[in-house]
Scaffold this motif. Structure first.
Motif, short mmCIF file in Angstrom:
data_model
loop_
_atom_site.label_atom_id
_atom_site.label_comp_id
_atom_site.label_asym_id
_atom_site.label_seq_id
_atom_site.Cartn_x
_atom_site.Cartn_y
_atom_site.Cartn_z
N VAL A 156 0.84 -1.20 0.00
CA VAL A 156 0.00 0.00 0.00
C VAL A 156 0.87 1.25 0.00
CG1 VAL A 156 -1.68 1.36 1.32
CG2 VAL A 156 -1.94 -1.12 1.13
N LYS A 157 1.91 1.24 0.81
CA LYS A 157 2.81 2.40 0.91
C LYS A 157 3.53 2.66 -0.42
CE LYS A 157 6.51 4.33 3.76
NZ LYS A 157 7.35 4.73 2.63
N GLN A 158 4.00 1.60 -1.06
CA GLN A 158 4.68 1.75 -2.34
C GLN A 158 3.73 2.31 -3.40
OE1 GLN A 158 6.13 -2.26 -2.93
NE2 GLN A 158 8.10 -1.82 -1.94
N LYS A 159 2.51 1.81 -3.38
CA LYS A 159 1.50 2.28 -4.33
C LYS A 159 1.21 3.76 -4.08
CE LYS A 159 -3.21 1.23 -5.93
NZ LYS A 159 -3.87 2.50 -5.54
N THR A 160 1.10 4.12 -2.80
CA THR A 160 0.84 5.51 -2.45
C THR A 160 1.96 6.43 -2.92
OG1 THR A 160 -0.44 4.85 -0.49
CG2 THR A 160 0.41 7.11 -0.53
N ASP A 161 3.21 6.00 -2.70
CA ASP A 161 4.37 6.79 -3.11
C ASP A 161 4.36 7.06 -4.62
OD1 ASP A 161 5.50 7.25 -0.67
OD2 ASP A 161 6.93 5.62 -0.76
N LYS A 162 4.02 6.03 -5.40
CA LYS A 162 3.98 6.18 -6.85
C LYS A 162 2.89 7.16 -7.26
CE LYS A 162 5.77 1.58 -8.04
NZ LYS A 162 5.48 0.29 -8.71
N GLU A 163 1.73 7.05 -6.63
CA GLU A 163 0.62 7.92 -6.97
C GLU A 163 0.91 9.37 -6.60
OE1 GLU A 163 -2.60 6.09 -4.88
OE2 GLU A 163 -3.02 4.66 -6.49
N ILE A 164 1.53 9.57 -5.44
CA ILE A 164 1.87 10.92 -5.01
C ILE A 164 2.94 11.52 -5.92
CG2 ILE A 164 3.01 12.26 -3.19
CD1 ILE A 164 1.55 10.57 -1.16
N SER A 165 3.95 10.72 -6.27
CA SER A 165 5.02 11.21 -7.14
C SER A 165 4.46 11.66 -8.49
CB SER A 165 6.07 10.12 -7.35
OG SER A 165 6.76 9.86 -6.14
N ALA A 166 3.42 10.97 -8.96
CA ALA A 166 2.83 11.31 -10.26
C ALA A 166 2.13 12.67 -10.22
CB ALA A 166 1.82 10.23 -10.67
N VAL A 167 1.77 13.12 -9.02
CA VAL A 167 1.08 14.40 -8.86
C VAL A 167 2.09 15.56 -8.76
CG1 VAL A 167 -0.43 15.75 -7.33
CG2 VAL A 167 -0.91 13.33 -7.75
N LEU A 168 3.31 15.25 -8.34
CA LEU A 168 4.30 16.28 -8.05
C LEU A 168 5.11 16.69 -9.27
CD1 LEU A 168 5.71 14.70 -4.74
CD2 LEU A 168 3.80 16.31 -5.00
#
Length: 238
Positions: free
Chosen positions: A194-206
């Motif tokens: 879940v954490k890895q998935k969250t990191d990828k999704e957040i990075s895509a927004v930045l």
């Protein structure tokens, strides 16, 4: 699923008993060096003071390692560790000047005040007045978004997207907690995904610059986490 978020008790292990384990297997010399650097930076120690402080920490680390190896009785173990910590505290205070003693006391009080509070992403359980309560997904998402908004200077659109990501993660984590409360291996593995998935999704927004700042922020928190492990004395030698 209390351990899914890898809660680490935030207590300065110079005079407070904590029962967290550290994954790092540092020898007494390495642990003494790390703790000395931390206090040198916090208290602005002189070279002579640093040498004395390192000797104190080295003796402490060696004593705690011996206690861990020789003491099987948990009650006796705690008593011996408490005695070592108290002696260490007295020896350290004897090395410091008046202002450093005051700063040292504040440092311990500050970390002790954070006992039970969350220091990393995703930690929604907070101890208050000796009891624990659980922030709901919306509250956790709001808190995490506010933190990143401040650290990364997110715009309104980014903040909305980041909050949605954190809200989804918080709900997922709560779902895992309810589904598998006793399976620790599953909990940790699932949370990591879940954490890895969250990191990828957040990075895509930045933006590119924000991504770099985000990685630096995570690295700083990881290093801070390691430092906290090192100052928790009962974890010495584990």
């Amino acid at each position: 699923m209390k351990k899914i978020l890898l809660m680490i008790t935030l207590v300065l292990g110079l005079n407070v008993l904590a029962h967290a384990q550290t994954k790092a297997h540092r020898n007494p010399e390495q642990r003494a060096e790390r703790l000395t650097k931390m206090l040198s930076a916090k208290l602005n120690l002189s070279a002579d003071q640093s040498t004395k402080v390192k000797a104190i920490f080295l003796a402490r680390a060696t004593q705690l390692q011996t206690i861990k190896a020789d003491t099987a009785d948990r009650k006796a173990h705690r008593a011996q560790v408490k005695n070592v910590l108290a002696n260490t505290d007295k020896e350290l205070s004897a090395v410091f000047n008046t202002s450093q003693k005051e700063e040292y006391t504040k440092l311990k009080a500050d970390i002790k005040s954070k006992f039970g509070k969350r220091g990393r992403f995703g930690k929604g359980d907070v101890a208050r007045n000796g009891k624990r309560f659980h922030k709901n997904p919306e509250q956790r998402a709001e808190r995490m978004t506010g933190m990143l908004q401040k650290k990364l200077n997110l715009n309104a659109d980014q903040s909305a997207k980041v909050k949605a990501i954190f809200l989804s993660r918080a709900a997922h984590v709560d779902s895992l907690r309810s589904a598998q409360p006793a399976d620790k291996k599953f909990d940790r593995g699932a949370f990591k995904e879940v954490k890895q998935k969250t990191d990828k999704e957040i990075s895509a927004v930045l933006t590119a610059d924000q991504q770099k700042a985000y990685e630096q922020l995570k690295a700083q928190r990881k290093e801070h986490h390691k430092n906290r492990k090192d100052v928790m004395a009962p974890a010495e030698g584990k």
